[in-house]
Design a protein around this motif. Structure first.
Motif, PDB file in Angstrom:
ATOM      1  N   LEU A  26       0.812  44.488  54.168  1.00 18.98           N
ATOM      2  CA  LEU A  26       1.228  44.474  55.570  1.00 18.98           C
ATOM      3  C   LEU A  26       0.092  44.066  56.504  1.00 18.98           C
ATOM      4  N   THR A  27      -1.139  44.124  56.025  1.00 14.43           N
ATOM      5  CA  THR A  27      -2.290  43.978  56.912  1.00 14.43           C
ATOM      6  C   THR A  27      -2.348  42.627  57.591  1.00 14.43           C
ATOM      7  N   VAL A  28      -2.224  41.549  56.828  1.00 18.74           N
ATOM      8  CA  VAL A  28      -2.309  40.215  57.424  1.00 18.74           C
ATOM      9  C   VAL A  28      -1.173  39.957  58.415  1.00 18.74           C
ATOM     10  N   PRO A  29       0.103  40.261  58.078  1.00 16.38           N
ATOM     11  CA  PRO A  29       1.154  40.085  59.093  1.00 16.38           C
ATOM     12  C   PRO A  29       0.912  40.896  60.362  1.00 16.38           C
ATOM     13  N   VAL A  30       0.396  42.125  60.226  1.00 17.41           N
ATOM     14  CA  VAL A  30       0.084  42.941  61.405  1.00 17.41           C
ATOM     15  C   VAL A  30      -0.976  42.253  62.261  1.00 17.41           C
ATOM     16  N   LEU A  31      -2.036  41.757  61.616  1.00 20.64           N
ATOM     17  CA  LEU A  31      -3.121  41.107  62.350  1.00 20.64           C
ATOM     18  C   LEU A  31      -2.668  39.798  63.000  1.00 20.64           C
ATOM     19  N   VAL A  32      -1.863  39.022  62.273  1.00 18.97           N
ATOM     20  CA  VAL A  32      -1.454  37.704  62.772  1.00 18.97           C
ATOM     21  C   VAL A  32      -0.395  37.815  63.866  1.00 18.97           C
ATOM     22  N   TYR A  33       0.651  38.618  63.610  1.00 21.86           N
ATOM     23  CA  TYR A  33       1.802  38.636  64.517  1.00 21.86           C
ATOM     24  C   TYR A  33       1.683  39.656  65.646  1.00 21.86           C
ATOM     25  N   LEU A  34       0.998  40.762  65.409  1.00 16.55           N
ATOM     26  CA  LEU A  34       0.893  41.793  66.445  1.00 16.55           C
ATOM     27  C   LEU A  34      -0.422  41.722  67.228  1.00 16.55           C
ATOM     28  N   PHE A  35      -1.486  41.254  66.572  1.00 21.85           N
ATOM     29  CA  PHE A  35      -2.771  41.151  67.264  1.00 21.85           C
ATOM     30  C   PHE A  35      -3.176  39.704  67.564  1.00 21.85           C
ATOM     31  N   ALA A  36      -2.344  38.738  67.129  1.00 24.81           N
ATOM     32  CA  ALA A  36      -2.587  37.308  67.391  1.00 24.81           C
ATOM     33  C   ALA A  36      -3.941  36.844  66.858  1.00 24.81           C
ATOM     34  N   LEU A  41      -8.977  34.004  59.670  1.00 32.16           N
ATOM     35  CA  LEU A  41      -9.792  35.151  60.076  1.00 32.16           C
ATOM     36  C   LEU A  41      -9.102  36.460  59.707  1.00 32.16           C
ATOM     37  N   ALA A  42      -7.766  36.490  59.796  1.00 33.09           N
ATOM     38  CA  ALA A  42      -7.013  37.697  59.439  1.00 33.09           C
ATOM     39  C   ALA A  42      -7.196  38.056  57.971  1.00 33.09           C
ATOM     40  N   THR A  43      -7.318  37.049  57.100  1.00 31.59           N
ATOM     41  CA  THR A  43      -7.544  37.345  55.676  1.00 31.59           C
ATOM     42  C   THR A  43      -8.913  38.003  55.479  1.00 31.59           C
ATOM     43  N   THR A  44      -9.896  37.582  56.286  1.00 28.40           N
ATOM     44  CA  THR A  44     -11.225  38.204  56.208  1.00 28.40           C
ATOM     45  C   THR A  44     -11.184  39.634  56.726  1.00 28.40           C
ATOM     46  N   TYR A  45     -10.554  39.828  57.885  1.00 25.60           N
ATOM     47  CA  TYR A  45     -10.416  41.173  58.435  1.00 25.60           C
ATOM     48  C   TYR A  45      -9.668  42.083  57.460  1.00 25.60           C
ATOM     49  N   SER A  46      -8.630  41.534  56.858  1.00 26.43           N
ATOM     50  CA  SER A  46      -7.808  42.323  55.936  1.00 26.43           C
ATOM     51  C   SER A  46      -8.631  42.845  54.767  1.00 26.43           C
ATOM     52  N   SER A 103       9.292  16.240  60.994  1.00 32.11           N
ATOM     53  CA  SER A 103       8.601  16.745  62.188  1.00 32.11           C
ATOM     54  C   SER A 103       7.800  18.011  61.907  1.00 32.11           C
ATOM     55  N   PHE A 104       7.868  18.490  60.666  1.00 30.47           N
ATOM     56  CA  PHE A 104       7.166  19.732  60.301  1.00 30.47           C
ATOM     57  C   PHE A 104       5.771  19.411  59.784  1.00 30.47           C
ATOM     58  N   ALA A 105       4.754  19.998  60.401  1.00 30.85           N
ATOM     59  CA  ALA A 105       3.367  19.791  59.978  1.00 30.85           C
ATOM     60  C   ALA A 105       2.898  21.014  59.197  1.00 30.85           C
ATOM     61  N   LEU A 106       2.564  20.795  57.925  1.00 27.49           N
ATOM     62  CA  LEU A 106       2.072  21.885  57.083  1.00 27.49           C
ATOM     63  C   LEU A 106       0.570  22.004  57.271  1.00 27.49           C
ATOM     64  N   THR A 107       0.137  23.100  57.889  1.00 27.25           N
ATOM     65  CA  THR A 107      -1.282  23.338  58.123  1.00 27.25           C
ATOM     66  C   THR A 107      -1.811  24.389  57.145  1.00 27.25           C
ATOM     67  N   LYS A 108      -3.108  24.569  57.170  1.00 26.55           N
ATOM     68  CA  LYS A 108      -3.743  25.575  56.319  1.00 26.55           C
ATOM     69  C   LYS A 108      -3.220  26.973  56.633  1.00 26.55           C
ATOM     70  N   SER A 109      -3.105  27.294  57.921  1.00 30.23           N
ATOM     71  CA  SER A 109      -2.635  28.619  58.325  1.00 30.23           C
ATOM     72  C   SER A 109      -1.202  28.866  57.864  1.00 30.23           C
ATOM     73  N   ILE A 110      -0.347  27.846  58.042  1.00 25.75           N
ATOM     74  CA  ILE A 110       1.055  27.993  57.627  1.00 25.75           C
ATOM     75  C   ILE A 110       1.147  28.142  56.117  1.00 25.75           C
ATOM     76  N   LEU A 111       0.348  27.349  55.378  1.00 31.03           N
ATOM     77  CA  LEU A 111       0.358  27.434  53.911  1.00 31.03           C
ATOM     78  C   LEU A 111      -0.018  28.832  53.444  1.00 31.03           C
ATOM     79  N   LEU A 160      -7.703  34.709  48.556  1.00 29.26           N
ATOM     80  CA  LEU A 160      -6.932  33.794  49.395  1.00 29.26           C
ATOM     81  C   LEU A 160      -6.359  34.456  50.633  1.00 29.26           C
ATOM     82  N   ILE A 161      -5.711  35.603  50.446  1.00 26.63           N
ATOM     83  CA  ILE A 161      -4.940  36.169  51.559  1.00 26.63           C
ATOM     84  C   ILE A 161      -5.349  37.583  51.940  1.00 26.63           C
ATOM     85  N   GLY A 162      -6.384  38.111  51.320  1.00 25.27           N
ATOM     86  CA  GLY A 162      -6.891  39.407  51.744  1.00 25.27           C
ATOM     87  C   GLY A 162      -6.037  40.594  51.348  1.00 25.27           C
ATOM     88  N   ALA A 163      -5.083  40.396  50.427  1.00 29.25           N
ATOM     89  CA  ALA A 163      -4.253  41.509  49.943  1.00 29.25           C
ATOM     90  C   ALA A 163      -4.902  42.117  48.713  1.00 29.25           C
TER      91      ALA A 163
END
Length: 263
Positions: A26-36, A41-46, A103-111, A160-163
């Motif tokens: 839950l940590t990364v979604p909390v950091l990304v969606y609730l704390f923006a 960086l969220a993976t590092t914080y996580s 029209s969809f751009a796949l970025t590092k963050s989205i991946l 990769l994702i801090g989990a």
């Protein structure tokens, strides 16, 4: 949203203390969606939040002799190597812009968020089903190669994702090394702590850390893990695990939709 984020930080610890896993996912979604916070960086914080919370939560298990140190070392070495290689060589070389699909751009963050969402779906399945981790361990010999492979997989996920990867670690400890469930949870917490904090250490110097914010979230999560540990003496975590699994599944599907259809 920040208030909601701090409340959600408590749930990270409560889940780890109550059912021995799930909170880190839950940590990364909390950091990304609730704390923006930026995804990378969220993976590092996580890594810091998950590692510190798991370390604090492992102390009661250590006092009760419910941590198998030899197993933690055996499982942890390939994990730490994989974390190092992932944080230093794999993650930095993923391009910021990967490809366009219409029209969809796949970025590092989205991946990273899509990878995270897929793992959430798999994690939810392991929580919802009546898994082998809740059954007596088999009598077959421990599979050393299997443990090394699992340890490496956990290290890649952590890097990769801090989990923390508790949903991968606990079944491996029970099924491959035949540890009792409570010992598997305690051992898993110390493995998660070492992997995550090592990954965070590897990431220092690569980004600016907002220590006041990071320490606040971490302390709240640590309070949560002690609440969860207390509740585990009153409530059967196995009964709550499927409900939490459904919550993780819904979160995973939401992330998939948000990062693809709602961009």
């Amino acid at each position: 949203m920040e208030t909601t984020g701090y409340l959600a930080s408590i749930l990270i610890g409560i889940s780890l203390g109550l059912i021995g896993g799930g909170g880190s996912i839950l940590t990364v979604p909390v950091l990304v969606y609730l704390f923006a916070v930026d995804t990378v960086l969220a993976t590092t914080y996580s890594l810091f939040v998950v590692g510190s919370t798991s370390l604090a939560g492992s102390f009661p298990y250590f006092k009760k002799g419910l941590i198998d140190v030899k197993t933690a070392v055996f499982f942890g070495i390939p994990s730490i190597i994989a974390v190092f290689l992932t944080r230093h060589y794999l993650l930095p070389h993923v391009p910021e812009h990967i490809m366009n699909v219409g029209s969809f751009a796949l970025t590092k963050s989205i991946l990273l968020m899509l990878f995270f969402a897929v793992l959430m779906v798999f994690a939810s399945y392991s929580m919802i089903k009546k898994g082998s981790e809740d059954q007596p361990a088999s009598q077959r010999p421990a599979n050393a190669i299997g443990v090394i492979v699992q340890g490496t997989m956990v290290g890649i996920v952590t890097g990769l994702i801090g989990a923390g990867g508790g949903f991968l670690i606990i079944p491996a400890l029970v099924n491959l090394l035949k540890l009792p469930m409570k010992t598997a949870i305690g051992t898993s917490l110390i493995i998660i702590a070492v992997n995550s904090l090592t990954g965070f250490w590897f990431s220092l110097g690569q980004t600016y850390i907002q220590w006041p914010f990071l320490l606040t979230v971490t302390l709240i999560a640590i309070v949560g893990i002690f609440i969860g540990s207390y509740l585990s003496t009153k409530i059967d975590g196995k009964k709550l695990k499927p409900a939490f699994g459904w919550f993780v599944l819904i979160m995973g599907v939401y992330i998939l939709i948000k990062e693809t259809l709602l961009k």
